[in-house]
Write an enzyme that holds these catalytic residues in place. Structure first.
Site, mmCIF file in Angstrom:
data_model
loop_
_atom_site.group_PDB
_atom_site.id
_atom_site.type_symbol
_atom_site.label_atom_id
_atom_site.label_comp_id
_atom_site.label_asym_id
_atom_site.label_seq_id
_atom_site.Cartn_x
_atom_site.Cartn_y
_atom_site.Cartn_z
ATOM 1 C CD GLU B 97 -1.533 -2.470 1.402
ATOM 2 O OE1 GLU B 97 -0.413 -2.626 1.934
ATOM 3 O OE2 GLU B 97 -2.259 -3.429 1.071
ATOM 4 C CG HIS B 167 -11.752 -7.858 6.279
ATOM 5 N ND1 HIS B 167 -11.042 -8.611 7.165
ATOM 6 C CD2 HIS B 167 -11.145 -8.019 5.072
ATOM 7 C CE1 HIS B 167 -10.040 -9.226 6.527
ATOM 8 N NE2 HIS B 167 -10.084 -8.877 5.266
HETATM 9 C C1 TPP Z 1 -1.847 -4.885 4.294
HETATM 10 C C2 TPP Z 1 -2.831 -5.762 3.567
HETATM 11 N N1 TPP Z 1 -3.141 -5.469 2.290
HETATM 12 C C3 TPP Z 1 -4.050 -6.199 1.631
HETATM 13 C C4 TPP Z 1 -4.661 -7.264 2.225
HETATM 14 C C5 TPP Z 1 -5.726 -8.080 1.474
HETATM 15 N N2 TPP Z 1 -5.207 -9.410 1.156
HETATM 16 C C6 TPP Z 1 -5.458 -10.461 1.955
HETATM 17 S S1 TPP Z 1 -4.677 -11.821 1.461
HETATM 18 C C7 TPP Z 1 -4.002 -11.071 0.136
HETATM 19 C C8 TPP Z 1 -3.071 -11.831 -0.767
HETATM 20 C C9 TPP Z 1 -1.905 -12.395 -0.030
HETATM 21 O O1 TPP Z 1 -1.141 -13.212 -0.858
HETATM 22 P P1 TPP Z 1 0.093 -14.042 -0.328
HETATM 23 O O2 TPP Z 1 0.875 -13.243 0.666
HETATM 24 O O3 TPP Z 1 0.845 -14.526 -1.496
HETATM 25 O O4 TPP Z 1 -0.519 -15.252 0.500
HETATM 26 P P2 TPP Z 1 -1.531 -16.402 0.037
HETATM 27 O O5 TPP Z 1 -2.912 -15.882 0.223
HETATM 28 O O6 TPP Z 1 -1.224 -16.732 -1.376
HETATM 29 O O7 TPP Z 1 -1.291 -17.530 0.951
HETATM 30 C C10 TPP Z 1 -4.420 -9.735 0.085
HETATM 31 C C11 TPP Z 1 -4.045 -8.778 -0.971
HETATM 32 C C12 TPP Z 1 -4.313 -7.531 3.565
HETATM 33 N N3 TPP Z 1 -4.864 -8.548 4.251
HETATM 34 N N4 TPP Z 1 -3.401 -6.772 4.205
#
Ligand code: TPP
Lengths: 396, 363
Positions: B97, B167
């Site tokens: 972000e 959320h």
């Molecule tokens: C600071 C933040 N930004 C955005 C999100 C929304 N979000 C939740 S999971 C995710 C993707 C995460 O991907 P990754 O780290 O590769 O883990 P995976 O879900 O593939 O296990 C996002 C964008 C969040 N939880 N926290």
């Protein structure tokens, strides 16, 4: 040339390295001990071995994890609770690494590592209490499902904001080292989360301050809809480690024996050298991101099918079968018993009431300051005036 | 400027002008029939999506970016943009972000219209430094030599019934404490489209919070074409004479329902003001209304302490002191993290608002 940051050699050659100037540098190889169906690679390094007892325990945990994920996912779909996240495709990463940790090691996880907690002893009922947000779960129902935590099991409570746990893990590892405890911190994160600034801060802090922390990246190829190819251009996450001064290894995240050996070796390095180690476990998120996601919108059915065929539990079972440690009879008995246990846990947790109103205002601070006491009284008065408005919440 | 023309056209038919608001008589929304051009039944998600299409269509230097926006976004607000305008103008960023907003500031400083999406308002905090120390001061610290006015940061906010700590948050107040950015919170699809287009074209960085609960649940008539609603101008959502209810975002709907309930049950006449923009807020419109009714209640989902309601109440206490018949009231979230299972008790529900209206009117 000596400079305050170190000593580097001179050259008269003007040469750039990195990016498209370094196409001759091969990517870091991926360490594995089983092939893609699960046949053991005889020449593979397995310095930490894996005896029958440990191997069976790992396998049982992987089956437990798959069963729980399946039943919990279906329950969420039926509307019994609001949210769930599965770890299909990454079972070996969570369980294999957990098996290499000692109970005194402290875990900081992202959210897709319920296998670590399960291996450590969190019961199906514990998981179910949290998902139903009832009075029996440590967080008192105030966080969304899957935000587990357990003080007894040295597993810090999950927080949704990504990557924030990484610097926490470094500070915690520093504290362990200061107290000369023979323990490390294991911190889990996705390759997506590794794009956050907190990842960089944590890696750099751990290296410069000498914190015995294992950075365990689950590179499952996707961050919701964003493929790993849009997340970085270098050699993945493991490729970053050396430039921070962190010993790093890439491992097949679907090979439980490889993950176990890599983690055990990394733990040993972290303790002996008093510093961090980075593990990048390559796997695939076989399920949707969460129950709020439909991944058919952004990836092909073929891709998913190919990866699902490499089920990490099935691969590991082949190793057990070959060693004569497992058979179909045990398999069937385990799957059936586990399923019954998971279903029973959900039924039981669903009947446990929600925490009382006190829990809404507790734990904001160590004590309840006057303004929160006043607000709690206001809510209690509101409930008295409008009885039945929120039948779920007991007043006391 | 197309926006200016659109604005005056709407003002002529709907009374959305700064002038009418300053006089405290900004009228309610124009009926669809009164609006020139075609309109259609639209939910908030589609209203935002329409606005983004219009913004990118009208301005070749407008970009939309953020996490998962290229496949349409986790809330589907950016659907179709990549296909229509290309991957150079609608694209995924790596997951960061602070990177998203910092990148947007730089692009805007070079003349782009940078429309950044933060996936949830709860995750805007890694970008807090970029917004508070950078975007907001870019113009001031350079004496106007540089600015990043082309930046708009969109983020879904608010309670949804199952969001828990991360959320559900309504972080608007912390951004209202930052001179140099504007803060906008639409109360429905019509408002969202007009305000978002204005925010995108405003020469200042704007933080724009969309009620994610309304993305699919609230549908109203929204003009299909390009139109703007001016920033800094409140809307009278319901006219009344006994008490002024002030809100923004999805809380306006709660206030309208509470107003209808006390009108029916108690014959209390509520004037509901939708603030729309929190900074700069339309103090004149609220003051005109409170001068008329003699009572004021402010309501927001965010925790009560240091919420924007405190600013509204402080201003009304100072400016309407002699006309107030009762202490100003605040019906807000409590001072706890957003508590999942206690959400119905945490929120400033219709019932809590109704109780507070009665208490204020019977003071
Ligand atoms: C600071 C933040 N930004 C955005 C999100 C929304 N979000 C939740 S999971 C995710 C993707 C995460 O991907 P990754 O780290 O590769 O883990 P995976 O879900 O593939 O296990 C996002 C964008 C969040 N939880 N926290």
């Amino acid at each position: 040339m000596d400079f305050p940051g170190g000593c580097v050699p001179f050259t008269t050659e003007l040469k750039f390295v990195g990016g498209h100037f370094s196409t001759d540098v091969p990517p870091m190889s991926c360490y594995r001990t089983l092939d893609s169906v699960g046949d053991a690679l005889q020449e593979a390094d397995t310095p930490w071995g894996l005896d029958e007892e440990q191997a069976v325990r790992i396998y049982r945990a992987m089956v437990g994890l798959q069963t729980m994920d399946g039943v919990f996912y279906d329950s969420q779909r039926q509307g019994r609770f609001s949210f769930y996240i599965t770890s299909a495709g990454e079972e070996a990463t969570a369980v294999g690494s957990a098996a290499a940790l000692a109970p005194a090691d402290v875990v900081f996880a992202q959210y897709r590592e319920q296998g670590v907690l399960l291996y450590r002893g969190f019961s199906f009922l514990d998981f179910a209490h949290q998902c139903f947000g009832n009075a029996q779960e440590p967080g008192k129902g105030r966080q969304m499902p899957i935000h587990y935590g357990s003080a007894e099991l040295n597993f810090h409570t999950i927080s949704s904001p990504l990557a924030t746990q990484l610097p926490h893990a470094v500070g915690a590892a520093y504290a362990l080292k200061l107290e000369a405890r023979q323990a490390v911190v294991a911190v889990y994160f996705g390759e997506g989360a590794a794009s956050e600034g907190d990842f960089h801060a944590a890696a750099n802090f751990a290296a410069t301050l000498g914190a015995p922390v294992l950075f365990i990246c689950r590179n499952n190829g996707w961050a919701i809809s964003t493929p790993a190819t849009e997340q970085y251009r270098g050699d993945g996450i493991a490729g970053r480690g050396p430039s921070y001064g962190i010993p790093s290894v890439r491992v097949d995240g679907g090979d439980a024996r490889a993950v176990y050996n890599a983690t055990a070796a990394a733990r040993d390095i972290a303790l002996r050298h008093g510093g961090p180690v980075l593990i990048e476990a390559m796997s695939y998120r076989s399920g949707h991101h969460s129950t709020s996601d439909d991944s058919s919108r952004y990836r092909t059915a073929t891709e998913m099918a190919v990866w699902r065929a490499r089920d990490p539990a099935a691969r590991f079972r082949r190793l057990l079968d070959a060693a004569g440690w497992w058979d179909d009879g045990r398999e069937q008995a385990l799957r059936q018993a586990t399923r019954r246990e998971v279903v029973a846990a959900l039924g039981k947790a669903q009947r446990v009431p929600k925490a009382s109103l006190d829990a809404m205002f507790a734990d904001v601070y160590a004590e309840v300051p006057w303004h929160l006491a006043e607000q709690q009284a206001e809510v209690a008065e509101h409930l008295r005036r409008h009885p039945g408005a929120w039948p779920d919440i007991p007043l006391q | 400027m197309a926006g200016g023309i659109q604005l005056s056209r709407l003002a002529a038919v709907g009374g959305y002008s700064a002038l009418s608001a300053a006089a405290g008589v900004a009228s309610s929304k124009p009926s669809a029939a009164a609006t020139e051009g075609a309109s259609k039944q639209t939910n908030l998600c589609t209203a935002v999506n329409d606005a983004l299409h219009i913004a990118l269509d009208a301005n070749p230097r407008a970009l939309v970016f953020g996490e998962d926006v290229s496949f349409g976004g986790v809330f589907r607000c950016t659907v179709g943009l990549k296909e229509r305008f290309g991957a150079a103008r609608c694209f995924n960023t790596p997951l960061s972000e602070q990177g998203i907003v910092g990148f947007g500031i730089g692009a805007a400083a070079l003349g782009c219209t940078a429309i950044a999406e933060i996936q949830f308002a709860d995750y805007i905090y890694p970008a807090y430094d970029q917004i508070v120390n950078e975007a907001s001061k870019y113009r001031y610290r350079s004496g106007g030599a540089f600015n990043c006015g082309g930046l708009t940061v969109r983020a879904p906010y608010g309670a949804v019934g199952h969001g828990g700590h991360y959320h559900s948050q309504s972080p608007e107040a912390v951004f209202t404490h930052v001179p140099g950015i504007k803060v906008v919170m639409p109360s429905g699809p019509y408002e969202a489209k007009g305000l978002l287009l204005a925010a995108i074209r405003d020469p200042n960085p704007v933080v724009f919070f969309e009620a994610k609960m309304q993305y699919r649940t609230v549908v109203e008539d929204v003009p299909k074409g390009d139109f703007e609603l001016p920033l800094g101008v409140a809307r009278v959502a319901r006219e009344g004479s006994d008490i002024t209810l002030v809100g923004w975002g999805q809380q306006v709907g709660v206030l309208e329902r509470a107003a209808a309930e006390v009108s029916e049950a108690d014959s209390i006449s509520c004037e509901v003001i939708d603030l729309r923009t929190l900074i700069p807020w339309d103090r004149a419109a609220v003051e005109a209304s409170v001068s008329k009714t003699g009572r004021v209640l402010v309501s927001h989902e965010a925790p009560v302490t240091s919420g924007f309601g405190a600013e509204v109440v402080a201003a009304m206490s100072a400016r309407c002191f002699l006309r107030l018949e009762a202490p100003p009231a605040r019906v807000c979230g409590y001072d706890t993290p957003f508590p999942l299972v206690f959400e119905p008790l945490y929120l400033p529900t219709q019932q809590r608002v109704v109780d507070a209206i009665r208490a204020t009117c019977n003071f």
